[in-house]
Enzyme design. Structure first.
Site, PDB file in Angstrom:
ATOM      1  N   LYS A  41     -33.035  -4.057 -27.843  1.00  0.00           N
ATOM      2  CA  LYS A  41     -32.671  -2.885 -28.647  1.00  0.00           C
ATOM      3  C   LYS A  41     -33.913  -2.372 -29.343  1.00  0.00           C
ATOM      4  CE  LYS A  41     -28.750  -0.790 -29.766  1.00  0.00           C
ATOM      5  NZ  LYS A  41     -27.541  -0.824 -28.945  1.00  0.00           N
TER       6      LYS A  41
HETATM    7  N1  GLU Z   1     -26.620   1.935 -26.794  1.00  0.00           N
HETATM    8  C1  GLU Z   1     -25.543   1.598 -25.927  1.00  0.00           C
HETATM    9  C2  GLU Z   1     -24.954   0.264 -26.323  1.00  0.00           C
HETATM   10  O1  GLU Z   1     -25.076  -0.180 -27.443  1.00  0.00           O
HETATM   11  C3  GLU Z   1     -25.897   1.695 -24.459  1.00  0.00           C
HETATM   12  C4  GLU Z   1     -26.989   0.788 -23.998  1.00  0.00           C
HETATM   13  C5  GLU Z   1     -27.443   1.069 -22.567  1.00  0.00           C
HETATM   14  O2  GLU Z   1     -26.842   1.874 -21.898  1.00  0.00           O
HETATM   15  O3  GLU Z   1     -28.424   0.414 -22.201  1.00  0.00           O
HETATM   16  O4  GLU Z   1     -24.278  -0.367 -25.552  1.00  0.00           O
END
Ligand code: GLU
Length: 426
Positions: free
Chosen positions: A116
């Site tokens: 993240k």
């Molecule tokens: N930000 C989204 C999540 O928390 C999507 C992450 C992604 O598609 O890599 O799942």
């Protein structure tokens, strides 16, 4: 005074997302009797990167922003996860969100680890050009750490298809060729995937449908309360309304609106698009974001941010099904209260996994250079979400644990298995 201080400390600890994640991880690891060496490896991220990002502001000054990328795990494949822009981003939050991505990808069994990113900034106070410069410099600093085989970012809070287009372009300029698979959640015309924008909301619909069927309920008689009307909450509201659910309350960051007879979602979405707020919407009474969580309903769908359901309000939650659209909306202390009140929880790492599942499809399509029709994307998304729902629920029943701990156990077991087979390069 002393008591108040102890309470404050307890609340700060309860609402630290990393503590929330770790307490579930520890509980699940203990039940799995996870090997102590594996436990030591899996409880920490692989790598944490802090970046100081100088940005030319429109008035000619330079502002230096702080950004992070935490790469939690690579055992099952490249790291994967969104990037958020917000004033209250912390390293602990990004750490927790990175770990949740590892467990989320493992729950839906897609070949990714977890990561993240976050940048401390207030996008509402920045121009598009400032955001573009911030994004490009952040990407340039991460150039050696991201890539289709390394770590594949995606949108999260306050980042968009446009942000992904800038990242893709910056990465490609450095690579000297176009590398579409470095990020997902791109605009469709820039090698994005059909259905990606709606995928998190659509995934929520699929798992809620399964829970409703399992509990012998019917969509038409099911009242739904949705906290948040961004990409996740807004899409879920629209799709659930089209499926026949009765959406009785919706909110945005300022507050919510409630109508016990059901809201006209298409009309409400038009209103929101036009006025940028739900305030003064006719045919509904105003409720605060906190009151909204405690409304009478069958399905509660928090799709905003972390720490919405805590030890302070969990006993007032009246829903039968809690479908977690946000990451970490419920604290670990609230889990026990919800369980003793018989709430059927569809935990975040399952409920909101539709987004990353469709990101996986986008990454596959980019690497093939061959793009699927929307029907095919949605059908494959449904297959994965429905199968994962039943994997988690069956695991919970077989091991007499709640759905959240079952999801963690299933995920940790999958990550631990590949780690053991690959061996630890120690
Ligand atoms: N930000 C989204 C999540 O928390 C999507 C992450 C992604 O598609 O890599 O799942």
């Amino acid at each position: 005074m002393a008591v108040a201080f102890v309470d404050d400390v307890r609340q700060i600890k309860e609402e630290n997302p990393f503590e929330s994640m770790m307490s579930r991880f520890d509980h699940a690891a203990q039940l799995l009797q996870l090997d102590p060496d594996l436990y030591k490896v899996l409880r920490v991220p692989n790598r944490e990167i802090t970046i100081y990002i100088p940005v030319f502001m429109d008035d000619g000054r330079i502002e230096v922003f702080t950004g992070y990328r935490v790469q939690h795990n690579f055992a099952r494949g490249p790291a994967k996860g969104g990037i958020r822009y917000a004033p209250d981003v912390t390293l602990d939050e990004v750490r927790a969100l990175a770990a949740w991505m590892t467990w989320k990808c493992a729950v839906v069994n897609i070949p990714f680890g977890g990561a993240k990113g976050g940048v401390i900034c207030d996008p509402s106070q920045m121009s598009q050009s400032e955001l573009e410069r911030l994004t490009r410099r952040y990407t340039a600093e991460l150039i050696d750490f991201i890539g289709p085989e390394r770590d594949v970012p995606a949108p999260d809070m306050n980042t968009s298809e446009q942000t992904m287009a800038w990242i893709m372009d910056t990465y490609s300029m450095h690579a000297r060729h176009t590398v579409t698979a470095v990020v997902t959640g791109k605009p469709i015309d820039l090698s994005g995937s059909q259905g990606r924008r709606e995928a998190t909301g659509r995934g929520l619909l699929f798992v809620t449908d399964e829970a409703v069927k399992k509990l012998g309920m019917k969509a038409e008689n099911t009242r739904v309360v949705i906290q948040g009307s961004g990409n996740v909450g807004g899409t879920a509201a629209r799709l659930m309304h089209e499926t026949g659910y009765k959406i009785v309350a919706v909110s945005d960051i300022h507050g919510g609106i409630y109508n016990s007879k059901g809201l006209n979602i298409p009309d409400l979405m038009n209103y929101l698009a036009k006025h940028k707020t739900l305030e003064k919407y006719q045919d509904a009474e105003p409720v605060s974001n906190h009151e909204l969580l405690e409304l009478d309903c069958e399905v509660l769908l928090p799709a905003a941010t972390e720490n919405q359901i805590t030890s302070h309000n969990a006993h007032k939650i009246k829903c039968r099904i809690l479908a977690e659209g946000a990451n970490g909306p419920t604290t670990a202390a609230a889990d026990d209260i919800l369980e003793s009140n018989g709430v059927f929880v569809i935990p975040d790492i399952l409920a909101n996994a539709g987004g990353v599942t469709c990101s996986y499809f986008e990454w596959v399509q980019d690497r093939m250079g061959y793009f699927w029709k929307e029907d095919m994307v949605n059908e494959r998304l449904k297959d994965i979400m429905v199968a994962s729902f039943h994997d988690v629920v069956k695991y919970a029943e077989n091991h007499s644990v709640n759905n959240r701990i079952a999801a963690y156990m299933l995920a940790i077991d999958r990550v631990a298995y590949v780690t053991r087979v690959r061996g630890i390069y120690a």
